[in-house]
Design a protein around this motif. Structure first.
Motif, mmCIF file in Angstrom:
data_model
loop_
_atom_site.group_PDB
_atom_site.id
_atom_site.type_symbol
_atom_site.label_atom_id
_atom_site.label_comp_id
_atom_site.label_asym_id
_atom_site.label_seq_id
_atom_site.Cartn_x
_atom_site.Cartn_y
_atom_site.Cartn_z
ATOM 1 N N HIS A 210 0.929 -0.867 -0.039
ATOM 2 C CA HIS A 210 0.045 -0.219 0.472
ATOM 3 C C HIS A 210 1.130 1.410 0.000
ATOM 4 C CE1 HIS A 210 -2.449 3.146 0.983
ATOM 5 N NE2 HIS A 210 -3.821 2.110 0.895
ATOM 6 N N VAL A 211 0.657 2.423 -0.807
ATOM 7 C CA VAL A 211 1.204 3.724 -1.163
ATOM 8 C C VAL A 211 1.243 4.161 0.318
ATOM 9 C CG1 VAL A 211 1.151 3.959 -3.324
ATOM 10 C CG2 VAL A 211 -0.677 4.631 -2.149
ATOM 11 N N SER A 212 1.089 4.031 1.715
ATOM 12 C CA SER A 212 0.223 4.672 2.941
ATOM 13 C C SER A 212 2.694 5.261 3.311
ATOM 14 C CB SER A 212 0.259 3.264 4.265
ATOM 15 O OG SER A 212 1.435 2.349 4.623
ATOM 16 N N GLN A 213 2.145 5.820 4.393
ATOM 17 C CA GLN A 213 3.003 6.662 4.155
ATOM 18 C C GLN A 213 4.220 5.440 5.293
ATOM 19 O OE1 GLN A 213 2.914 10.906 6.352
ATOM 20 N NE2 GLN A 213 0.475 10.936 5.654
ATOM 21 N N ARG A 214 3.648 5.242 6.164
ATOM 22 C CA ARG A 214 4.182 3.788 6.569
ATOM 23 C C ARG A 214 5.233 3.195 5.897
ATOM 24 N NH1 ARG A 214 2.142 -0.360 11.224
ATOM 25 N NH2 ARG A 214 0.715 -0.904 9.494
ATOM 26 N N ASN A 215 4.636 2.823 4.434
ATOM 27 C CA ASN A 215 5.366 1.956 3.542
ATOM 28 C C ASN A 215 6.485 2.868 2.896
ATOM 29 O OD1 ASN A 215 4.005 0.130 4.528
ATOM 30 N ND2 ASN A 215 2.470 -0.206 2.997
ATOM 31 N N THR A 216 6.340 4.384 2.659
ATOM 32 C CA THR A 216 6.490 4.514 1.296
ATOM 33 C C THR A 216 7.704 5.682 2.764
ATOM 34 O OG1 THR A 216 4.864 6.958 1.965
ATOM 35 C CG2 THR A 216 4.989 5.405 -0.137
ATOM 36 N N PHE A 217 7.650 6.328 3.827
ATOM 37 C CA PHE A 217 8.221 6.442 4.617
ATOM 38 C C PHE A 217 9.519 5.553 5.020
ATOM 39 C CE2 PHE A 217 5.454 10.518 6.344
ATOM 40 C CZ PHE A 217 5.551 10.973 5.311
ATOM 41 N N THR A 218 9.215 4.505 5.354
ATOM 42 C CA THR A 218 10.190 3.786 5.443
ATOM 43 C C THR A 218 11.810 2.995 4.505
ATOM 44 O OG1 THR A 218 8.704 2.093 5.580
ATOM 45 C CG2 THR A 218 8.862 3.112 7.355
ATOM 46 N N GLY A 219 10.625 3.167 3.298
ATOM 47 C CA GLY A 219 11.751 2.857 2.321
ATOM 48 C C GLY A 219 10.857 1.363 1.811
ATOM 49 N N LYS A 220 10.150 0.855 2.529
ATOM 50 C CA LYS A 220 9.420 -0.869 2.308
ATOM 51 C C LYS A 220 8.393 -0.623 0.950
ATOM 52 C CE LYS A 220 6.494 -4.052 4.060
ATOM 53 N NZ LYS A 220 5.183 -4.564 4.918
ATOM 54 N N LEU A 221 8.026 0.098 0.458
ATOM 55 C CA LEU A 221 7.759 0.750 -0.459
ATOM 56 C C LEU A 221 8.623 1.643 -1.825
ATOM 57 C CD1 LEU A 221 5.935 0.209 -3.256
ATOM 58 C CD2 LEU A 221 4.089 1.875 -2.448
ATOM 59 N N THR A 222 8.676 1.478 -2.789
ATOM 60 C CA THR A 222 9.805 2.992 -3.183
ATOM 61 C C THR A 222 9.034 3.572 -4.234
ATOM 62 O OG1 THR A 222 11.061 1.048 -4.394
ATOM 63 C CG2 THR A 222 11.929 2.061 -1.952
ATOM 64 N N PRO A 223 9.301 4.514 -5.122
ATOM 65 C CA PRO A 223 8.486 4.984 -6.307
ATOM 66 C C PRO A 223 8.824 4.394 -7.452
ATOM 67 C CG PRO A 223 9.665 7.392 -5.443
ATOM 68 C CD PRO A 223 9.395 5.991 -4.604
ATOM 69 N N ALA A 224 10.001 3.516 -7.376
ATOM 70 C CA ALA A 224 11.005 2.597 -8.341
ATOM 71 C C ALA A 224 9.588 1.373 -8.199
ATOM 72 C CB ALA A 224 11.937 2.756 -8.630
ATOM 73 N N MET A 225 9.408 1.132 -6.948
ATOM 74 C CA MET A 225 8.833 -0.712 -7.514
ATOM 75 C C MET A 225 7.426 -0.060 -7.482
ATOM 76 S SD MET A 225 9.779 -1.733 -3.336
ATOM 77 C CE MET A 225 9.272 -2.623 -2.766
ATOM 78 N N LEU A 226 6.865 1.085 -6.501
ATOM 79 C CA LEU A 226 5.338 0.891 -7.783
ATOM 80 C C LEU A 226 5.568 1.338 -9.183
ATOM 81 C CD1 LEU A 226 2.220 2.264 -6.617
ATOM 82 C CD2 LEU A 226 3.496 4.533 -5.993
ATOM 83 N N ARG A 227 6.166 2.146 -10.292
ATOM 84 C CA ARG A 227 6.541 1.666 -11.255
ATOM 85 C C ARG A 227 6.353 0.800 -11.695
ATOM 86 N NH1 ARG A 227 9.423 6.788 -10.127
ATOM 87 N NH2 ARG A 227 11.590 5.324 -10.300
ATOM 88 N N GLU A 228 7.008 0.167 -10.652
ATOM 89 C CA GLU A 228 6.827 -1.353 -11.851
ATOM 90 C C GLU A 228 5.919 -2.461 -11.919
ATOM 91 O OE1 GLU A 228 8.625 -4.822 -14.171
ATOM 92 O OE2 GLU A 228 9.521 -2.978 -13.699
ATOM 93 N N VAL A 229 5.351 -2.234 -10.985
ATOM 94 C CA VAL A 229 4.040 -2.801 -10.272
ATOM 95 C C VAL A 229 2.971 -2.408 -11.456
ATOM 96 C CG1 VAL A 229 2.146 -3.701 -9.103
ATOM 97 C CG2 VAL A 229 4.312 -3.738 -8.497
ATOM 98 N N LEU A 230 2.757 -1.235 -12.067
ATOM 99 C CA LEU A 230 1.699 -0.374 -12.070
ATOM 100 C C LEU A 230 2.412 -0.403 -14.119
ATOM 101 C CD1 LEU A 230 1.429 2.983 -10.286
ATOM 102 C CD2 LEU A 230 -0.143 0.734 -10.585
#
Length: 241
Positions: A210-230
C-alpha cells in the motif's frame, strides 16, 4: 447518466456502517486546522476513472483528511501524491498531482476504487465493515467486466476483499486462494459459469504494498517499486508504454 455514474451516486449516499458514518461526519465537522476554511465531503467516496477502464486499482479506504475531505479517491493526501505521481510517470495520468475534484486530472484507461468507501478511524476498517461494503465492489467489477483486464491491489486488506468480490462478480478465483505479496501476479480465469449471459474475460491480478506513509517513508515501498508494478499491470491490460 451511465450505469457506473449511477453506482457512484448510490455509493455516496450509503449509511450502512454506523461507526464509519459517525467518524466521517465528525471529521468533516471538526476538520484539520490546515483545512478549516474548506467544506469537507464527509460521505462515502466513490471510485474514480473512466467506465471502460482496462486497469483497476483497489486501495483500502479514503483518508480522513484526504478523500473524506475532497470527495475523490487518493486525493489531497500524501498517499495519493505517491500514487498519482507514479501513474503519471508510467503514462496513465494527465498530471502528477491530485488535489481536488476540479483539478483537471484525467486517468487513461485506469479506475481507482477501494473495498471500503468511508474513512475509518485510525485508517483501520473492521473485517465486518469490509464485508458490508463488498457489494459495492462486486457491482463495480461487474460493470467493468467488459473491459477490465488487470487489477492492482494495494495491501493485504484490499487483497482479502478483492478475491471474494471477483468470485462473486463471476471470475474463477483459484483455490486455495493466492496469498498477498508485493509483486504477486495471479491469472484469474473468466466466468465460473454462474453469470447469466456469458462470463467475463480473464484478468491478471497484481499485489503491491500500500502507498501508506508508513510504507513509503520507511522505504518498504519505493517509487521505483510502485512504477514497476503499475507498468507491468498496464502492459497486461493493454495500456501504457
Amino acid at each position: 447518466m451511465d450505469a457506473l455514474d449511477d453506482l457512484d451516486l448510490r455509493v455516496s449516499g450509503c449509511r450502512a456502517c454506523p461507526r464509519l458514518v459517525d467518524w466521517r461526519e465528525e471529521v468533516a465537522r471538526t476538520k484539520r486546522a490546515a483545512f478549516a476554511d474548506q467544506t469537507y465531503w464527509g460521505r462515502p467516496v466513490p471510485g474514480f476513472g473512466p467506465p471502460d477502464a482496462r486497469l483497476l486499482i483497489i486501495g483500502l479506504a479514503p483518508a480522513a483528511h484526504g478523500g473524506n475531505r475532497t470527495g475523490r479517491m487518493f486525493t489531497g493526501d500524501r498517499s495519493g501524491d505517491v500514487l498519482y505521481q507514479a501513474l503519471y510517470d508510467v503514462g496513465l495520468a494527465s498530471q502528477p498531482t491530485s488535489v481536488a475534484v476540479d483539478d483537471g486530472l484525467e486517468l487513461y484507461g485506469v479506475r481507482v476504487t477501494a473495498p471500503v468507501h468511508c474513512a475509518p478511524p485510525d485508517n483501520k476498517p473492521t473485517p465486518g465493515e469490509r464485508e458490508t461494503c463488498r457489494p459495492w465492489l462486486v457491482q463495480e467489477l461487474r460493470l467493468l467486466r467488459p473491459t477490465v483486464r488487470a487489477v492492482v491491489v494495494l495491501g493485504a486488506f484490499g487483497w482479502q476483499a478483492t478475491l471474494p468480490a471477483l468470485a462473486e462478480a463471476g471470475w474463477r478465483v483459484p483455490r486455495p486462494r493466492p496469498a498477498f505479496g508485493h509483486g504477486a501476479r495471479v491469472g484469474i480465469d473468466g466466468s465460473d459459469g454462474s453469470v447469466r449471459g456469458g462470463g467475463p474475460e480473464g484478468l491478471e491480478l497484481f499485489g503491491c504494498f500500500h502507498v501508506s506513509q508508513r510504507n513509503t517513508f520507511t522505504g518498504k515501498l519505493t517509487p521505483a517499486m510502485l512504477r514497476e508494478v503499475l507498468s507491468t499491470a498496464a502492459r497486461a491490460a493493454g495500456l501504457g508504454k
